[in-house]
Scaffold this active site. Sequence first.
Site, PDB file in Angstrom:
ATOM      1  CG  ASP A   1      81.732  52.243  25.698  1.00 31.69           C
ATOM      2  OD1 ASP A   1      82.327  52.364  24.603  1.00 31.69           O
ATOM      3  OD2 ASP A   1      81.688  51.167  26.320  1.00 31.69           O
TER       4      ASP A   1
ATOM      5  CD  GLN B   1      89.633  52.428  28.604  1.00 31.16           C
ATOM      6  OE1 GLN B   1      89.943  51.625  27.732  1.00 31.16           O
ATOM      7  NE2 GLN B   1      90.144  53.657  28.652  1.00 31.16           N
TER       8      GLN B   1
ATOM      9  CG  HIS C   1      87.101  47.494  30.041  1.00 35.77           C
ATOM     10  ND1 HIS C   1      88.338  46.876  30.121  1.00 35.77           N
ATOM     11  CD2 HIS C   1      87.087  48.120  28.826  1.00 35.77           C
ATOM     12  CE1 HIS C   1      89.025  47.129  29.025  1.00 35.77           C
ATOM     13  NE2 HIS C   1      88.292  47.873  28.226  1.00 35.77           N
TER      14      HIS C   1
ATOM     15  NE  ARG D   1      88.608  42.984  24.081  1.00 36.75           N
ATOM     16  CZ  ARG D   1      88.309  44.220  24.439  1.00 36.75           C
ATOM     17  NH1 ARG D   1      88.898  44.737  25.497  1.00 36.75           N
ATOM     18  NH2 ARG D   1      87.435  44.944  23.763  1.00 36.75           N
TER      19      ARG D   1
ATOM     20  NE  ARG E   1      93.428  49.424  28.417  1.00 34.34           N
ATOM     21  CZ  ARG E   1      92.665  48.641  27.657  1.00 34.34           C
ATOM     22  NH1 ARG E   1      91.731  49.193  26.882  1.00 34.34           N
ATOM     23  NH2 ARG E   1      92.791  47.330  27.671  1.00 34.34           N
TER      24      ARG E   1
ATOM     25  CB  CYS F   1      86.818  53.143  26.759  1.00 35.18           C
ATOM     26  SG  CYS F   1      85.244  52.516  26.145  1.00 35.18           S
TER      27      CYS F   1
END
Length: 301
Positions: free
Chosen positions: A219, A134, A131, A104, A287, A259
Amino acid sequence: MGTRHFLTLNDLTPDEFKQLIVRAGELKQMRNAGEVYEPLQNHVMAMIFEKASTRTRVSFEAGMAQLGGHAMFLSSRDTQLGRGEPIEDSARVISSMVDVVMIRTFEHATVETFARYSRVPVINALTDDYHPCQLLADMQAYHEHRGSIQGKTAVWIGDGNNMCNSWINAAALLDFRLHICCPEGFEPMQSLLEQHADRVRLFRDPEEAVKGTDLVSTDVWASMGQEEEAKAREKQFTGFQVSPALMDLANPDAVFLHCLPAHRGEEISEDMLDDPRSIVFDEAENRLHAQKALLEFLLVN
């Protein structure tokens, strides 16, 4: 076939993407039933975090443990990644000692370079550009609640960020339409818009973008690393808040995704996460299950 990596959704075929969604649901049922399933005994995952995260660390670490393996947390203080030691050297060394690497970080080139020199699968757990993990959880959540997303219309409201870029990839792989609604200057990658012009439309008015859609997602307006821009972005994103009133313009069975973490009162209204159309907390839990399916796919299959 060489080592499989997961750097963007495009590392999957459409059938593999669908397979992962279904398998994630099966693994979720198995865990809820208390079934022990440990195909990754004696497997070790290195988790390299140059960007902090609650959900990413908990889901990958818990998932690896539930599959019988071990996850090793490495913060930016624990590695020389990109500082003092070239990424390719770090990749050669770390991948010689573990079975899978999750990264990450900021620049997408970092995970691409690491994967090029790694002997084990590398998973992109977020970069500034994409991403993909996600989106596995998001698509699992929609599938659980509404079935196949093929032929449906989703809308992304807000910054054309890494999440938005991955939504475009998902639309192409799973064959749905995508409305992207953002202020001028905050569009996603131009190359992606051009490549997928057949299924992606750009909007400036959230109400127009949401009409008749099946899924609404957003987001935060200022992502990690953009904290200094937060106040300016608040003004630029005025009018782009998702609320129950905005959701009323979507189809009656539309669902809402985010998310997380969410900034209530900014990109969403104070009550949006508690609206019955919100499946955000199922999405967040997924997740764990989607990433377990991904780990099984990369290491067992």
